[in-house]
Scaffold this motif. Structure first.
Motif, mmCIF file in Angstrom:
data_model
loop_
_atom_site.group_PDB
_atom_site.id
_atom_site.type_symbol
_atom_site.label_atom_id
_atom_site.label_comp_id
_atom_site.label_asym_id
_atom_site.label_seq_id
_atom_site.Cartn_x
_atom_site.Cartn_y
_atom_site.Cartn_z
ATOM 1 N N GLY A 125 10.259 4.244 2.845
ATOM 2 C CA GLY A 125 10.217 4.552 1.417
ATOM 3 C C GLY A 125 9.178 5.567 0.994
ATOM 4 N N LEU A 126 8.390 6.101 1.934
ATOM 5 C CA LEU A 126 7.399 7.116 1.561
ATOM 6 C C LEU A 126 8.124 8.417 1.209
ATOM 7 N N LYS A 127 7.677 9.060 0.143
ATOM 8 C CA LYS A 127 8.390 10.231 -0.369
ATOM 9 C C LYS A 127 7.573 11.524 -0.278
ATOM 10 N N ASP A 128 6.278 11.405 -0.001
ATOM 11 C CA ASP A 128 5.428 12.600 0.026
ATOM 12 C C ASP A 128 4.327 12.396 1.064
ATOM 13 N N GLU A 159 0.632 10.248 -1.633
ATOM 14 C CA GLU A 159 0.927 9.412 -2.794
ATOM 15 C C GLU A 159 -0.207 8.431 -3.115
ATOM 16 N N VAL A 160 -1.051 8.148 -2.135
ATOM 17 C CA VAL A 160 -2.120 7.162 -2.271
ATOM 18 C C VAL A 160 -3.368 7.710 -1.598
ATOM 19 N N ALA A 161 -4.537 7.427 -2.168
ATOM 20 C CA ALA A 161 -5.794 7.833 -1.523
ATOM 21 C C ALA A 161 -6.019 6.947 -0.300
ATOM 22 N N MET A 162 -5.803 7.510 0.853
ATOM 23 C CA MET A 162 -5.835 6.740 2.095
ATOM 24 C C MET A 162 -6.147 7.680 3.243
ATOM 25 N N MET A 212 2.395 1.012 1.159
ATOM 26 C CA MET A 212 3.648 0.473 0.624
ATOM 27 C C MET A 212 3.401 -0.558 -0.456
ATOM 28 N N ASP A 213 2.360 -1.378 -0.277
ATOM 29 C CA ASP A 213 2.021 -2.398 -1.267
ATOM 30 C C ASP A 213 1.608 -1.740 -2.582
ATOM 31 N N GLU A 214 0.773 -0.692 -2.495
ATOM 32 C CA GLU A 214 0.313 -0.012 -3.708
ATOM 33 C C GLU A 214 1.457 0.697 -4.425
ATOM 34 N N LEU A 215 2.432 1.188 -3.654
ATOM 35 C CA LEU A 215 3.564 1.912 -4.244
ATOM 36 C C LEU A 215 4.745 0.995 -4.570
ATOM 37 N N ASN A 216 4.555 -0.329 -4.344
ATOM 38 C CA ASN A 216 5.627 -1.316 -4.604
ATOM 39 C C ASN A 216 6.912 -0.972 -3.858
#
Length: 489
Positions: free
Chosen positions: A209-212, A346-349, A386-390
């Protein structure tokens, strides 16, 4: 006897049913992609011989290896002074002086300094521990290949998803027990393998499900070429450690660090155009070829990168942005060719994957010149993203789909053939034991997030029409057992 407050060792975790459903979703997705590309799963033991692991990760890594104590007691009848001088000592045995002798050993260690201190510590370790928990999956894999080389078909494409252990200081995002998710191919120098790893990252992360996200690629030979053209081939580690921090400390920070390491202002001026490369991958390669025109090694690295890009051009990526990044320098001592790193935008990681090519993985165990390339997925970080992006589905096939509720023993008996039929149709189903109130049974379904319930009472048994309830919408239908099975399929 006083009760003991339950706890887990620092740096380890329990995983709830919900977390396990989500973790298995990640692992199963990645495993499915690995298999699609021809990779076969192996597993190695949780423990390895200590001699297999020691000396493979550097001094700092060796300190983080969890040693396993041999069975028995170790201090009685043991002459440490004689043993440290090379004199044979009697075998260790149990004696009443265990605690006293143990204190003596500790006292001797405290008194020793420098190499003597290390020597005594290593001596004690070698006497009381012969095994250790695996530190990573790579060294056990190398050991596996050497031991099974006559059974393996090369190129050998394997993947492993197993826990590893490190005696590190626990902190947020860093654990003493965690899973690694690795794939490697050994016995092939083809750059098609590198290209396929890019495709594997792209497909697996897209499926999750990651898009970017960005797949960064570099080559050790390019980094070596850069060091060559400024006359600093012997300082390649200092050079790459500094430029690897470009996105964190900026050009001024990199310049300051290089000057402290003995680089001149002239060296840095030559480096700037290379460090600050911009444009498309093709434009970066053109600039690199000009800058590295006097370095055979550097030009070879450019050629290898271009070959990977050409493979990808024939198999376009679904989602990933593939970028040539010459500041990428992970595992420089280990890798000899391509280097990979994957980051989500998509997330600071930190990185959620990485790897590269190595030319002598099995040499440490006597099997020389077996080239390979491998990657790893950071499953724990992928979980957090994935948890942060639901991105985790609310319903999965790893939990109960329907709960059968009944009022009494007669209803329970009536429900058993339906329960059997549901399970034979691969529908996850439970029967709540008779005796509890229906309200309690429905609360159980809600707490477990079971989407459907079937209620069986005397009216349902007489008519043959059972109440199927959608727990989300509250809608309820009267259906035969056969119709319910078909509906839930």
């Amino acid at each position: 006897m006083a009760s003991i407050k339950p706890s887990v060792p620092k740096g380890t975790r329990d995983f709830s049913p919900t977390e396990m459903v989500r973790r298995n979703l990640i692992f199963d997705t990645i495993k499915g992609v690995f298999r699609k590309y021809g990779y076969q799963q192996i597993e190695t033991p949780a423990m390895e011989n200590l001699s297999t692991l020691m000396g493979k990760y550097g001094d700092e890594g060796d300190k983080l290896i969890f040693k396993i104590l041999n069975s028995g007691f170790y201090f009685g009848n043991y002459d440490l002074e004689a043993r440290s001088e090379g004199t044979e000592s009697p075998k260790l045995s149990v004696t009443p002086t265990l605690l006293k002798e143990g204190s003596k050993w500790l006292s001797l260690i405290e008194q020793k300094k420098g190499n003597d201190h290390i020597a005594i510590t290593n001596l004690i370790t070698s006497e009381i521990s012969e095994k250790a928990l695996r530190y990573d999956l790579t060294v056990p894999f190398a050991r596996y290949v050497v031991m099974h080389q006559n059974e393996i078909t090369f190129p050998f494409k394997r993947f492993q998803v197993q826990p590893v252990w490190r005696a590190d200081r626990p902190q947020r995002g860093r654990y003493r027990e965690f899973y690694q998710c690795d794939a490697d191919v050994v016995g092939s120098a083809s750059l098609l393998n590198e290209a396929e790893f890019v495709m594997i990252y792209d497909e697996a992360l897209t499926k999750l499900g990651l898009k970017d996200f960005t797949i960064k690629i570099n080559n050790r030979k390019i980094l070596s070429g850069i060091a060559e053209i400024i006359g600093k081939a012997d300082n390649i580690i200092d050079l790459t450690v500094a430029i690897d921090k470009l996105d964190k400390i900026g050009l001024d920070g990199v310049t300051k660090e290089l000057l402290e390491k003995g680089f001149t202002t002239e060296d840095i001026e030559k480096l700037k155009p290379v460090i600050l490369l911009e444009g498309s991958n093709e434009e970066k390669l053109q600039s690199l070829r000009k800058a590295l025109s006097t370095s055979t090694t550097g030009l070879k690295g450019c050629e290898e990168i271009e070959t990977v890009f050409n493979y990808i051009a024939n198999c376009p990526l679904q989602t990933a942005d593939l970028q040539l990044d010459i500041t990428l320098a992970r595992g420089l001592n280990y890798y000899t060719g391509a280097i990979f790193e994957v980051k989500t935008n998509e997330v600071a990681m930190g990185s959620i994957g990485g790897g590269g090519r190595y030319d002598d993985l099995t040499g440490m165990f006597g099997l020389k010149d077996l080239t390979g390339v491998g990657i790893s997925f950071g499953a724990d970080r992928i979980y957090d993203v994935m948890d942060e992006l639901n991105l985790f589905p609310t319903e999965t096939n790893q939990t109960t789909k329907v709960l059968i509720c009944c009022f009494d023993a007669e209803g329970e008996k009536y429900a058993l053939p339906l329960l059997h039929s549901l399970r034979r149709s691969n529908i996850n189903a439970e029967l709540y034991p008779a005796g509890a109130k229906i309200k309690k049974q429905l609360e159980y379904a809600n707490n477990k997030q079971i989407p459907y319930t079937i209620v069986i009472g005397s009216d349902e048994m007489q008519s043959g029409l059972l109440s199927l309830k959608d727990m989300h919408s509250g809608l309820q239908d009267k259906l035969t057992a056969e119709a319910i099975v078909e509906r839930l399929k």
